[in-house]
Design an enzyme around this catalytic site. Structure first.
Site, PDB file in Angstrom:
ATOM      1  N   CYS A 163      -6.266  -1.824   9.848  1.00  0.00           N
ATOM      2  CA  CYS A 163      -4.883  -1.882   9.338  1.00  0.00           C
ATOM      3  C   CYS A 163      -4.505  -0.579   8.634  1.00  0.00           C
ATOM      4  CB  CYS A 163      -4.700  -3.083   8.410  1.00  0.00           C
ATOM      5  SG  CYS A 163      -5.953  -3.249   7.146  1.00  0.00           S
TER       6      CYS A 163
ATOM      7  N   HIS B  93      -0.625  -5.989   2.593  1.00  0.00           N
ATOM      8  CA  HIS B  93      -1.812  -6.836   2.717  1.00  0.00           C
ATOM      9  C   HIS B  93      -1.513  -8.212   2.141  1.00  0.00           C
ATOM     10  CE1 HIS B  93      -4.842  -3.430   3.422  1.00  0.00           C
ATOM     11  NE2 HIS B  93      -5.017  -4.308   4.386  1.00  0.00           N
TER      12      HIS B  93
ATOM     13  N   GLU C 121       0.835  -1.203   0.000  1.00  0.00           N
ATOM     14  CA  GLU C 121       0.000   0.000   0.000  1.00  0.00           C
ATOM     15  C   GLU C 121       0.868   1.252   0.000  1.00  0.00           C
ATOM     16  OE1 GLU C 121      -3.044  -0.382  -0.487  1.00  0.00           O
ATOM     17  OE2 GLU C 121      -3.460  -2.438   0.148  1.00  0.00           O
TER      18      GLU C 121
END
Length: 225
Positions: free
Chosen positions: A149, A168, A87
């Site tokens: 998260c 992830h 991410e």
């Protein structure tokens, strides 16, 4: 940055909803067995975070205040994913899904006065291209999902001035065991640390040039020869 330790903190998450075994924590435990490699001059610390907004806010702040880490990596699970996603950034608003205690942040906001988006210092696109792990695809994303998260990631990016990451991982399966996810984390985090070092060298050079240029024409306080 110089006041930080050589510690790298990697966190996984505990159970939530129907996920009684969270693959993020299983992967992090496997990473702890492997380490980050003998050529990495860093200390690896792992921690489990609960899927609880309020508790995460306190624990992430303590990580940065007490450990003063070089880098923090949060690992979460994306049950629908078939690949590992890195991410790039985290958003401040939109946290409307309840945690394991039924709590939602007020107005869906992480930090009321925080910027809308904070990006990691690491180029996740570059890391995803270089991180080759047999048996699993590695990709990058710009939408971390607005759950606990992502919330932890935003806080770490805020406290650490961008020296953080969120990875992830998919659910565990016979063809994607925890051992493979742990190995993938090792490879990916090694690439992230190298990416950070590469980014810092130009910044240090730029800083030195700026200091030199800003001192031109100023008296040095000594004799001019």
């Amino acid at each position: 940055m110089d006041s930080r330790s050589s510690c790298v903190v990697v966190t996984g998450f505990g159970p939530f909803r129907q996920h009684l075994v969270n693959s993020s924590w299983e992967a992090v435990k496997e990473l702890s067995k492997l380490g980050l490699g003998s050529d990495m001059q860093v200390e690896l610390r792992i921690l489990q975070l609960p899927v609880d907004y309020r508790e995460v806010k306190q624990r992430v702040a303590r990580i940065w205040e007490d450990l003063r880490p070089h880098f923090v990596v949060h690992v979460g699970v994306d049950p629908a994913a078939k690949a590992i996603f890195l991410e790039q950034c985290s958003k401040n608003r939109g946290y409307r899904d309840a945690d394991i205690r039924g709590f939602r942040p007020e107005c869906g906001v992480c930090l009321p006065d925080g910027p809308e988006v904070i990006a990691s210092e690491v180029s996740m696109k570059a890391v995803s291209r270089r991180a080759a792990v047999q048996g699993v695809e590695v990709a990058f994303s710009r939408d971390a999902g607005r759950y606990v998260c992502d919330y932890a990631y935003y806080l770490s990016l805020h406290h650490g001035n961008g020296c953080a990451a969120l990875i992830h991982v998919p659910r565990l399966s016979p063809w994607l065991p925890a051992s493979l996810l742990g190995k993938a984390l090792q490879v990916i985090i090694q690439e992230m640390l190298e990416e950070i070092e590469k980014a810092r060298v130009p910044n240090l050079v730029h800083r030195k040039l700026s200091l030199c240029s800003s001192s031109q024409g100023e008296p040095t306080g000594g004799l001019l020869l």
